[in-house]
Design an enzyme around this catalytic site. Structure first.
Site, short mmCIF file in Angstrom:
data_model
loop_
_atom_site.label_atom_id
_atom_site.label_comp_id
_atom_site.label_asym_id
_atom_site.label_seq_id
_atom_site.Cartn_x
_atom_site.Cartn_y
_atom_site.Cartn_z
N GLU A 69 -9.90 16.48 32.88
CA GLU A 69 -11.33 16.68 32.81
C GLU A 69 -11.41 18.17 33.38
OE1 GLU A 69 -10.79 16.30 36.80
OE2 GLU A 69 -9.64 15.10 35.46
N ASP A 79 -12.04 12.33 41.43
CA ASP A 79 -11.44 12.16 40.12
C ASP A 79 -10.72 10.71 40.03
OD1 ASP A 79 -10.45 12.44 37.52
OD2 ASP A 79 -8.97 13.77 38.06
N ASP A 125 -8.36 12.36 31.95
CA ASP A 125 -8.05 12.71 32.99
C ASP A 125 -7.59 14.20 32.89
OD1 ASP A 125 -7.22 12.35 35.92
OD2 ASP A 125 -5.35 11.79 35.56
N ASP A 182 -9.79 17.02 44.82
CA ASP A 182 -9.98 17.63 43.50
C ASP A 182 -10.84 18.57 43.06
OD1 ASP A 182 -8.39 17.77 41.20
OD2 ASP A 182 -9.47 16.55 39.97
N LYS A 230 -12.94 24.98 40.32
CA LYS A 230 -12.99 23.68 39.68
C LYS A 230 -13.41 22.80 40.91
CE LYS A 230 -10.15 19.79 38.55
NZ LYS A 230 -8.84 19.16 38.46
N LYS A 284 -6.58 6.59 36.90
CA LYS A 284 -5.41 6.95 37.54
C LYS A 284 -4.98 5.77 38.32
CE LYS A 284 -6.74 11.71 38.94
NZ LYS A 284 -5.39 12.48 38.45
N ARG A 312 -10.08 21.11 33.22
CA ARG A 312 -10.12 22.23 32.18
C ARG A 312 -11.25 22.30 31.26
NH1 ARG A 312 -4.43 20.01 29.52
NH2 ARG A 312 -4.13 19.45 31.68
#
Length: 455
Positions: free
Chosen positions: A307, A228, A305, A246, A223, A235, A309
């Site tokens: 995202e 993010d 949030d 991230d 990933k 967030k 996956r």
């Protein structure tokens, strides 16, 4: 050969260092001179794990005793580089080969400081010893993960992640290609495009390939969310503060790929990194949208949030099309995994018991622990959508790490052996050998597992 930070080849002026467990301390104490024994007693030193005692001599410091715990745990030695005064140190006694390798790796990890933007306040103590090649490769992989994760997004966006992959590919003779921007739509990676389209830095899929066709095919996916914000489901400040990390899953996958190539593991390797920024802008994907995916599964966006996956779904589907013998993904996927297991234990999910058991056993062997979690399929109900095949999240806070793994599994072919590691990739505070910031977790165990299966 240039040695990594914390090592020196010249042992001429090095001071002696004793590595002693508490259980063996009395025996060591009896072998010392009366003066050293009295000094040790006066300090109430007992070789507790993580302790250090400097030994006096006629010209100041004559040596030191390092208190260690498990001699096969690299972090048992990791306090040494900054607990000892700067200068060269050499082992004053022989230790078994496996303990020596742990010492080498732990010393290198303990000597690490991220120095791209700030000069360390002091140099670490140096071990007068040249690590073996595999230990050097393992240390380099862990340091790369730390460096990449620690680098702020201004210098580690999707393009810079691609640059890092290209540099590694060139060094090891691998092939690399990227699919960037709107070409993701043309080549059927719509979910990666949807997440990354709002950023001024184009989303992309990075694909690296290496090895001989006749060798077993291993696919790694990481990933690569380089920052993010949470998207339109933004967030809060404290939740966004460290989101440069991230892309920690991509850092793990890329470092593992380099380690496999550096050690010439006899596999055919495919590495896939969907690299994006989850940004806020006029074209940001929105809650309630239904997006297409490479596999043909329609996904309702319940939460922007969640995202990671979404982009992994396209990458896993593409990897599955190539029918590798083993498919592994790394992702900083959920806070729920941290609630369940804390910061030090990555959550392992696998659809094959042998793969899971091999990785867990490798974690125990290398002292690089992870913990298996269940793919509990009744929890599919938490990803129900009334307008699409599934939702990327749901209203319940229950089993968040499990449902994220179940989401990923939907994009893995039914007969494909697959394992997913939900990593934190971060140390919240300074500990011996684990400075605050980026961290490699489960990486050494993954390599040991692959080496045992294919080496």
């Amino acid at each position: 050969m240039s040695l990594p930070t914390g090592f020196v080849s010249d042992a001429a002026d090095a001071l002696p260092l004793y590595c002693v467990q508490r259980a063996g301390f009395d025996e060591w104490r009896k072998a010392q001179t009366p003066a050293i024994g009295q000094w040790t007693d006066a300090q109430t030193f007992d070789a507790a794990s993580g302790s250090l005692l400097l030994l006096p001599g006629d010209r100041g410091i004559a040596g030191a005793v390092l208190g260690i715990g498990d001699p096969l745990d690299p972090f048992a030695y990791a306090h040494a580089p900054y607990a000892l005064p700067p200068g060269a140190w050499k082992l004053a006694h022989e230790i078994p080969d496996d303990a020596l390798r742990a010492l080498q790796l732990g010393w290198g990890l303990g000597a690490y400081r991220f120095s791209r933007y700030k000069t360390p306040t002091r140099a670490p103590a140096q071990l007068a010893l040249t690590p073996d090649e595999e230990t050097l490769a393992l240390l380099a992989a862990c340091v790369r993960v730390r460096d990449w994760v620690n680098t702020p997004t201004q210098d580690m966006g999707p393009q810079q992640l691609e640059d890092a992959a290209r540099e590694i590919a060139q060094r090891h003779g691998a092939r690399i290609e990227t699919i960037v921007g709107d070409d993701l739509l043309n080549q059927n990676f719509p979910a990666i495009h949807a997440v990354g389209r709002a950023s001024h830095r184009a989303p992309r899929l990075i694909a690296l390939r290496w090895g001989e066709e006749a060798h077993p095919h291993v696919a790694l996916v990481g990933k690569g969310v380089c920052f993010d914000t949470g998207g339109l489901d933004i967030k809060p400040a404290d939740g966004m503060r460290n989101m440069k990390k991230d892309m920690g899953g991509a850092a793990h996958a890329l470092a593992l790929a380099e380690l496999i190539m550096a050690r010439a593991l006899p596999v055919r390797l495919t590495l896939l990194i969907p690299a994006v920024e989850n940004a806020i802008g006029p074209d940001a994907f929105r809650p309630g949208e239904v997006i297409a995916t490479r596999s043909g599964v329609s996904v309702e966006i319940d939460n922007t949030d969640a995202e990671g996956r979404v982009i992994l779904g396209d990458a896993l589907a593409y990897a599955g099309e190539q029918s590798p013998e083993l498919l592994i993904d790394f992702a900083t996927l959920t806070g729920a995994a941290r609630i369940a297991l804390g910061p030090d234990l990555p959550a392992l999910y696998a659809n094959d018991d042998a793969v899971a058991n091999d990785w867990l056993a490798a974690g125990m062997q290398t002292r690089d622990p992870l913990w298996r979690m269940p793919l509990w399929r009744p929890y599919w109900r938490y990803l129900t959508s009334h307008v699409a095949d599934l939702a990327n999240a749901g209203g319940s806070r229950m089993a968040g790490s499990v449902t994220a793994a179940l989401y990923l599994e939907r994009f893995v072919p039914a007969q494909q052996k697959w394992a997913h590691l939900d990593v934190y990739a971060w140390n919240d505070s300074d500990r011996a050998g684990k400075p605050a910031g980026g961290e490699a977790q489960g990486l050494r165990a993954a390599f040991a597992m692959l080496k045992a299966r294919y080496g």
